[in-house]
Design an enzyme around this catalytic site. Structure first.
Site, PDB file in Angstrom:
ATOM      1  N   GLU A 192       0.822  -1.212   0.000  1.00 28.82           N
ATOM      2  CA  GLU A 192       0.000   0.000   0.000  1.00 28.82           C
ATOM      3  C   GLU A 192       0.858   1.265   0.000  1.00 28.82           C
ATOM      4  O   GLU A 192       0.531   2.256  -0.657  1.00 28.82           O
ATOM      5  CB  GLU A 192      -0.903   0.039   1.253  1.00 28.82           C
ATOM      6  CG  GLU A 192      -1.954  -1.053   1.330  1.00 28.82           C
ATOM      7  CD  GLU A 192      -1.449  -2.316   2.030  1.00 28.82           C
ATOM      8  OE1 GLU A 192      -0.230  -2.573   2.018  1.00 28.82           O
ATOM      9  OE2 GLU A 192      -2.293  -3.050   2.575  1.00 28.82           O
ATOM     10  N   LEU A 193       1.961   1.212   0.752  1.00 29.52           N
ATOM     11  CA  LEU A 193       2.789   2.415   0.867  1.00 29.52           C
ATOM     12  C   LEU A 193       3.411   2.775  -0.479  1.00 29.52           C
ATOM     13  O   LEU A 193       3.578   3.950  -0.814  1.00 29.52           O
ATOM     14  CB  LEU A 193       3.889   2.201   1.923  1.00 29.52           C
ATOM     15  CG  LEU A 193       4.692   3.445   2.289  1.00 29.52           C
ATOM     16  CD1 LEU A 193       3.792   4.514   2.899  1.00 29.52           C
ATOM     17  CD2 LEU A 193       5.829   3.110   3.255  1.00 29.52           C
ATOM     18  N   SER A 253      20.587  -6.631 -21.966  1.00 29.20           N
ATOM     19  CA  SER A 253      19.184  -6.254 -22.133  1.00 29.20           C
ATOM     20  C   SER A 253      19.067  -4.950 -22.911  1.00 29.20           C
ATOM     21  O   SER A 253      19.921  -4.070 -22.811  1.00 29.20           O
ATOM     22  CB  SER A 253      18.504  -6.118 -20.771  1.00 29.20           C
ATOM     23  OG  SER A 253      19.173  -5.169 -19.989  1.00 29.20           O
ATOM     24  N   TRP A 289      20.456 -13.441  -4.664  1.00 33.58           N
ATOM     25  CA  TRP A 289      19.201 -12.710  -4.791  1.00 33.58           C
ATOM     26  C   TRP A 289      17.974 -13.589  -4.544  1.00 33.58           C
ATOM     27  O   TRP A 289      16.854 -13.252  -4.908  1.00 33.58           O
ATOM     28  CB  TRP A 289      19.135 -11.996  -6.150  1.00 33.58           C
ATOM     29  CG  TRP A 289      20.136 -10.877  -6.247  1.00 33.58           C
ATOM     30  CD1 TRP A 289      20.872 -10.365  -5.204  1.00 33.58           C
ATOM     31  CD2 TRP A 289      20.533 -10.136  -7.395  1.00 33.58           C
ATOM     32  NE1 TRP A 289      21.696  -9.367  -5.651  1.00 33.58           N
ATOM     33  CE2 TRP A 289      21.505  -9.196  -6.989  1.00 33.58           C
ATOM     34  CE3 TRP A 289      20.145 -10.164  -8.739  1.00 33.58           C
ATOM     35  CZ2 TRP A 289      22.113  -8.300  -7.878  1.00 33.58           C
ATOM     36  CZ3 TRP A 289      20.742  -9.277  -9.628  1.00 33.58           C
ATOM     37  CH2 TRP A 289      21.709  -8.347  -9.196  1.00 33.58           C
ATOM     38  N   GLU A 304      28.688  -8.525  -3.282  1.00 37.07           N
ATOM     39  CA  GLU A 304      27.816  -8.315  -2.127  1.00 37.07           C
ATOM     40  C   GLU A 304      27.646  -9.559  -1.280  1.00 37.07           C
ATOM     41  O   GLU A 304      27.136  -9.477  -0.175  1.00 37.07           O
ATOM     42  CB  GLU A 304      26.471  -7.733  -2.557  1.00 37.07           C
ATOM     43  CG  GLU A 304      25.637  -8.678  -3.356  1.00 37.07           C
ATOM     44  CD  GLU A 304      24.426  -7.972  -3.952  1.00 37.07           C
ATOM     45  OE1 GLU A 304      24.604  -6.951  -4.624  1.00 37.07           O
ATOM     46  OE2 GLU A 304      23.320  -8.465  -3.744  1.00 37.07           O
ATOM     47  N   HIS A 354      30.057 -10.349 -16.254  1.00 36.05           N
ATOM     48  CA  HIS A 354      29.731  -8.938 -16.081  1.00 36.05           C
ATOM     49  C   HIS A 354      29.493  -8.653 -14.601  1.00 36.05           C
ATOM     50  O   HIS A 354      28.872  -9.461 -13.909  1.00 36.05           O
ATOM     51  CB  HIS A 354      28.490  -8.572 -16.899  1.00 36.05           C
ATOM     52  CG  HIS A 354      27.873  -7.274 -16.488  1.00 36.05           C
ATOM     53  ND1 HIS A 354      28.466  -6.062 -16.748  1.00 36.05           N
ATOM     54  CD2 HIS A 354      26.749  -7.002 -15.780  1.00 36.05           C
ATOM     55  CE1 HIS A 354      27.711  -5.103 -16.230  1.00 36.05           C
ATOM     56  NE2 HIS A 354      26.670  -5.646 -15.634  1.00 36.05           N
ATOM     57  N   HIS A 361      22.683   4.156 -15.593  1.00 32.29           N
ATOM     58  CA  HIS A 361      21.733   4.462 -14.521  1.00 32.29           C
ATOM     59  C   HIS A 361      21.170   5.866 -14.659  1.00 32.29           C
ATOM     60  O   HIS A 361      20.321   6.281 -13.888  1.00 32.29           O
ATOM     61  CB  HIS A 361      22.396   4.289 -13.156  1.00 32.29           C
ATOM     62  CG  HIS A 361      22.826   2.872 -12.929  1.00 32.29           C
ATOM     63  ND1 HIS A 361      24.096   2.440 -13.233  1.00 32.29           N
ATOM     64  CD2 HIS A 361      22.145   1.780 -12.501  1.00 32.29           C
ATOM     65  CE1 HIS A 361      24.176   1.149 -12.969  1.00 32.29           C
ATOM     66  NE2 HIS A 361      23.011   0.724 -12.529  1.00 32.29           N
TER      67      HIS A 361
HETATM   68  N1  GLN Z   1      22.582  -9.156 -18.689  1.00 32.69           N
HETATM   69  C1  GLN Z   1      21.889  -8.356 -17.726  1.00 32.69           C
HETATM   70  C2  GLN Z   1      21.268  -7.157 -18.419  1.00 32.69           C
HETATM   71  O1  GLN Z   1      21.847  -6.719 -19.365  1.00 32.69           O
HETATM   72  C3  GLN Z   1      22.801  -7.858 -16.636  1.00 32.69           C
HETATM   73  C4  GLN Z   1      22.067  -7.069 -15.595  1.00 32.69           C
HETATM   74  C5  GLN Z   1      22.885  -6.713 -14.377  1.00 32.69           C
HETATM   75  O2  GLN Z   1      24.071  -6.774 -14.383  1.00 32.69           O
HETATM   76  N2  GLN Z   1      22.261  -6.305 -13.319  1.00 32.69           N
HETATM   77  O3  GLN Z   1      20.242  -6.648 -17.999  1.00 32.69           O
HETATM   78 ZN    ZN Z   2      25.141  -4.850 -14.532  1.00 31.91          ZN
END
Ligand code: GLN
Ligand code: ZN
Length: 774
Positions: free
Chosen positions: A16-17, A448, A576, A620, A656, A709
């Protein structure tokens, strides 16, 4: 003995928030709706906890965005750039709060938000307080007081929870040189004290101060600061019971420090290390004091039912040493990191009753704590609730759903040779250069492409069975072909298929591997209004069918350029997800590693010459204490190599990484022995390269030149500059040109311009390098 809770999830059982916050941010008014929803959620949380039988219920664990930002707002740690928003203006608290959280861009104001980073080793992100030299603090937000009073008016005397002053400072960041943030303690303490005094005046009998930094290494100065801070706090509120909460790890060499502080209750997390409890129960100074020990024995970081038998035995050890009155029961940490309520999982075909019976979400964990308290006071051996708990554990331990002998045998049969490629990198490099015939400074992207509304809608329609599989596939194929043609026209050297079929890089694989289940409502806050629904790994993992081959093979069939196969690596899938707690993480990681290894081999067989295995979460997963790093890195690197090493020398393996700084684990990254790594660097202007001055990274590498980003499109010149910087420490034959990360959060127009510029930058440099080599 009391039961208490350290914190409860706050986005609402139905998020809801999230909904009201996002409407408010979008400028659709709704401030009242937002505040009203927040009030309702707090009330529900308190009432749920009371109904579950929790003796001491927290307040101020609620947050509109983040608890560290709340603390910054409480003590007026407001970076200068935001001052103009509030100077001379009344009622700006909420405006300022969201400005610090999210930045502002309006009417000629352009303020960037506080940085965001991961909260210890969780997937929760907090906002990093910024500090300047000699900074002063003043009381600004009275949220903690308001929420205490609000609960009191509902008839609940809560235990206010505050981030402790030392952890608050240490979790922040100096924004100028010439001081250490811990030096600011003298300025900060009076503000904390004034708040604690007011809470005491208003009737608070217990106050919880969270000092999770106590589970990490502390310098001498930091230890001294702990003593100083808590001596002053103690003197200011002698009548209040102070609860010092530590979590996410063991106190280890900070045990004497923590146990020696002038507090009334010490909370320790006993789910993370088998040493935590025996260490404190054999620490004479604590045992002979009159302090209370709060046992964090219900795991706040995972979704499995508590093992009552083991917990009751821990409680017994503690009460034997300390007496029943000096032992409290609690979850290991705030329940923020768990989903709300298992009872919301309706659809039985998703979470079957059998699997559900092994689990406990936040609301169930409250009940577990209350039950443990009750059971610990009676002869529990024949109690029906105890027996039901034991039966559930037994069913889980022996379930054929979980235990697949062939998977265990597969992991047991792994040989050292399975973790290594056939030949060394330099030999492979020659073979691959010959086979792939790529130009110098090859260009590529991370996987992606923009996830447009249409793509999301298409996937949703397929999921809801509104279109047939055939139609769905043919739509996806159209997208893939369009993206191939477009990459070719740009002059990209190594292509990707675009990942249009994927919702999320972990979920996609989890849905196709055995051993995973998915909740429908298991949302957990990631940051602000963002929530994630982590997959649940409950059993031995295997790969019944190829997962990506269809799409990669289709894409490769439509171009002569190399098409990268695109996979998520075992460590990231592990990191994750909610992970099973009945075997070591390493075991699960290696099972996933084996499954990915099969996929890699199938891609190779289908003619894919380059395969990328993403491991953005490698860093992480690092343990909180440095002394434990080597052991983690050994099995994590092993899991990756297991997934990557079965291919022939001529197949090029990429990996990556993003989201963190890698300088301190660069050697482990090199040990992955990926032929190529693409890695995030552009936000920090290639800070990563500093590590390369001393350490020669041996394999090929593409330090990102485009910060995906941000909606900004970098110019050709900017990217040329970054590449020139890279060429100073990386030989041209090893350098790749690529963005920082996948482009799925970007829009098409800016992506096209940015990638065009990127290819242009690579072309310019190729000429320059060729010229200089003449
Ligand atoms: N192959 C993924 C993408 O291109 C890698 C995403 C990521 O590193 N968080 O979305
Ligand atoms: Zn990435």
């Amino acid at each position: 003995m009391l039961s208490h809770n350290l914190g409860y999830p706050r986005v609402g059982a139905h998020r809801e928030l999230k909904k009201v916050s996002e409407a408010f941010w979008a400028g659709n008014g709704g401030k009242d709706a937002l505040l009203e929803t927040a009030r309702k959620l707090r009330r529900q949380n308190w009432e749920t906890q009371r109904a579950a039988g929790i003796d001491l219920i927290p307040s101020n664990d609620f947050s509109l965005y983040d608890q560290v930002l709340d603390a910054a707002s409480m003590v007026g740690a407001i970076p200068k750039r935001f001052h103009a928003l509030i100077d001379g203006k009344a009622n700006r608290e909420m405006d300022l709060y969201y400005a610090m959280a999210r930045g502002v861009q309006r009417e000629g104001i352009d303020l960037h938000a506080l940085e965001m980073t991961k909260w210890f080793d969780t997937n929760y992100h907090y906002l990093v307080p910024e500090f300047s030299k000699n900074q002063s603090f003043t009381r600004y937000s009275n949220k903690v007081i308001h929420e205490f009073v609000e609960a009191l008016q509902l008839g609940i005397l809560t235990k206010p929870v505050l981030l402790g002053p030392i952890s608050f400072l240490l979790l922040g960041k100096e924004k100028e040189s010439g001081f250490h943030r811990i030096d600011l303690l003298d300025n900060l303490l009076p503000v904390y004290i004034s708040i604690l005094e007011e809470l005491a005046d208003r009737g608070a009998t217990h106050i919880q101060l969270d000092e999770p930094m106590l589970v990490q290494e502390l310098t001498q100065d930091e230890q001294v600061s702990f003593h100083k801070a808590y001596a002053e706090i103690r003197a200011a509120v002698p009548q209040v019971n102070l609860i010092l909460a530590t979590y996410f790890g063991e106190l280890a060499d900070n045990l004497a420090l923590a146990a020696g502080l002038p507090i009334n209750v010490l909370h320790i997390d006993i789910t993370r290390s088998i040493h935590s409890l025996p260490a404190i129960l054999s620490y004479e100074t604590f045992v002979s004091s009159n302090k209370i020990l709060s046992l964090g024995l219900v795991d706040g970081r995972n979704i499995w039912k508590n093992r009552f038998e083991a917990s009751l035995s821990s409680i017994k050890q503690a009460t034997r040493a300390l007496g029943r009155e000096r032992v409290w029961l609690a979850p290991s940490c705030s329940l923020l990191h768990c989903p709300y309520d298992l009872e919301l999982e309706g659809q039985e075909d998703i979470l079957t009753p059998e699997v559900k019976n092994w689990m406990a979400f936040s609301r169930q964990k409250l009940t577990e704590i209350a039950e443990l308290k009750r059971l610990s006071a009676i002869k529990w051996k024949f109690d029906p609730i105890f027996l039901a708990n034991r039966a559930a554990q037994g069913a889980r331990n022996n379930s054929p759903l979980i235990h697949r002998p062939e998977v265990k045998a597969g992991v047991a049969a792994i040989l050292p040779a399975d973790l290594a490629r056939q030949n060394t990198f330099s030999q492979r490099q020659l073979i691959q250069k010959h086979r792939l015939k790529l130009p110098l400074l090859p260009t590529t992207t991370i996987g992606s492409f923009p996830q447009t509304e249409e793509i999301r809608a298409l996937r949703a329609r397929f999921k809801n069975r509104a279109i047939s599989e055939e139609d769905y596939h043919s739509e996806l194929e159209k997208e893939i072909i369009a993206s191939i043609r477009w990459q070719e026209s740009l002059g990209m050297d190594v292509l990707v298929h675009g990942e249009f079929e994927r919702n999320d890089m972990v979920e996609y694989f989890g849905e196709r591997l055995s051993g995973f289940v998915f909740s429908q409502n298991g949302w957990v806050q990631s940051y602000g209004s963002r929530c994630v629904k982590p997959p649940i790994i409950y059993g031995d993992v295997s790969r019944p069918f190829p997962m990506t081959v269809r799409w990669s093979a289709f894409a490769q069939a439509n171009t002569i350029r190399p098409m990268k196969g695109m996979l998520t690596g075992p460590v990231t899938i592990l990191q994750w997800s909610f992970v099973r707690d009945d075997q070591p993480r390493q075991q699960t990681a290696w099972q996933i590693g084996l499954a990915i290894r099969q996929e890699v081999l199938d891609l190779e067989k289908a003619g894919i010459r380059i395969i990328q295995i993403d491991e953005p979460a490698l860093r992480e997963g690092l343990p909180l204490r440095k002394k434990d790093w080597a052991q983690y890195l050994e099995w994590a690197v092993g899991a990756f190599k297991l997934s990557a090493s079965a291919v022939a020398d001529q197949t090029q393996i990429h990996t990556h990484m993003c989201y963190s700084e890698f300088n301190d684990i660069i050697e482990a990254i090199a040990n992955l022995d990926a032929d190529v790594i693409t890695i995030e660097t552009s936000r920090s202007q290639m800070e990563l390269l500093d590590a390369f001055v001393e350490y020669k990274y041996p394999n090929e590498i593409g330090p990102g030149v485009y910060d995906i980003h941000s909606p900004r499109t970098p110019s050709v010149d900017e990217m040329v500059l970054l590449l020139e910087k890279a060429l100073r420490v990386i030989p041209a034959r090893n350098l790749w040109v690529n963005p920082d990360c996948g482009l799925k959060t970007r829009k098409w127009p800016e992506t096209k311009v940015a990638l065009q510029n990127m290819v242009a930058a690579a072309n310019l440099l190729r000429e320059a390098v060729a010229f200089s080599e003449k």
